[in-house]
Design an enzyme around this catalytic site. Structure first.
Site: not given
Ligand code: RIB
Ligand code: CA
Length: 313
Positions: A192, A238-240
């Site tokens: 991520t 922007l991990h998710d």
């Protein structure tokens, strides 16, 4: 055929973009959104989920509240990253999207039983709701196609030196999910952090020119400010949405098979995902681990999703 999915979130700025991506991309069919305490309290994460769905005009996907505390530990929130509201930056009006009356675990179980095909679960917060689902409704295991979760890391952590936030908040739940025997893909910090919301991405969002896109710019601006202050990073990861992107188009996210165990007892390492990339432990390859992101195509998918929402009437 679009892949049926359920999103389990703790908004959270990156969760917000994950909701938009999951709703907009035609390659997935967002059946339900459930909420778990993590980045902020459950109450605030539920409000933020309703806020995001309201500004995007997402009023046809049931939203249900889940666990307000981890299985066996006190809740640890990330207000330093996401702010007092959990979604600082934009000034949201009152949400108009309602909350489903069912608890999250019941909504997921009923959704799984009712859908003709097995459903992919995409948790992007602590895994408390998912662990409770497997405990309370073991019959739905066969209705789960796979679990693609944002959490963990093949390297260092972001809450402690070795623990990533979603796993750290509820390591017992994570351990139950990773050891469930289900098809689990781990989308960790190691990948991520390849999804940095750099200025060119912000400009692409701004160029869309809709109120929703402006809200996304404001969210990313705040998110970037805290990552800059806390870690000196030039742009926030922007991990998710990377977990959602893996389900949308697996070619966006290269994975390898590796054993993963969750440390639940370590004095200094609780919440660590011990990823045996070199197969030193002799354990079986129980988990798919995301390692490489096709950045250019990823951002095309994310920006395209935001742009696809028509301005609200
Ligand atoms: O460590 C990053 C993860 O923790 C992301 O899902 C973020 O939203 C927080 O939940
Ligand atoms: Ca999250």
């Amino acid at each position: 055929m679009p892949v049926p999915i359920v999103l389990d979130v703790d908004p959270g700025h990156d969760d917000a973009l994950a909701i938009l991506l999951a709703r907009a991309d035609p390659r997935v069919d967002l059946l339900a959104i459930t909420v778990v305490a993590g980045n902020q309290t459950l109450e605030k994460c539920v409000l933020n989920t309703r806020r995001v769905c309201t500004v995007a005009g997402i009023d046809d996907v049931p939203i249900a509240a889940g666990a307000d505390t981890p299985l066996a530990r006190p809740l640890r929130i990330a207000d330093d990253v996401h702010g007092e509201s959990g979604l600082d930056g934009p000034a949201f009006g009152e949400p108009t999207v309602a909350l489903d009356g069912r608890p999250a675990v019941q909504l997921i179980a009923e959704t799984l039983r009712a859908h003709p095909e097995p459903v992919t679960l995409i948790p992007t917060g602590p895994l408390t709701n998912i662990a409770l689902l497997l405990r309370e409704h073991p019959d739905v295991r066969s209705r789960i196609r796979e679990i693609v979760l944002m959490g963990g890391s093949t390297g260092r952590g972001n809450v402690t030196p070795y623990a990533e936030a979603n796993i750290y908040v509820d390591p017992e739940a994570a351990d139950e999910v990773f050891s469930s025997g289900l098809d689990v893909t781990m989308v960790g910090l190691n990948i991520t952090h390849q999804a940095l919301v750099t200025d060119d991405v912000v400009q692409r969002l701004r160029a869309i020119g809709t109120p929703l896109a402006d809200t996304c710019v404001q969210m990313m601006t705040f998110f970037g400010s805290t990552y800059g202050e806390l870690w000196g990073m030039p742009a926030p990861p922007l991990h998710d949405p990377v977990a959602v992107a893996r389900v949308i188009d697996p070619s966006l996210v290269r994975c390898v098979d590796a054993p993963v165990v969750v440390e639940t007892r370590g004095e200094h390492t609780a919440g660590a995902t011990v990823v045996d990339l070199h197969h030193l432990s002799g354990r079986p390859d129980t988990t798919r681990v995301a390692v490489e992101l096709d950045r250019e195509r990823f951002w095309d998918v994310v920006v395209g999703a935001v742009a696809s929402f028509p301005p609200l009437p």
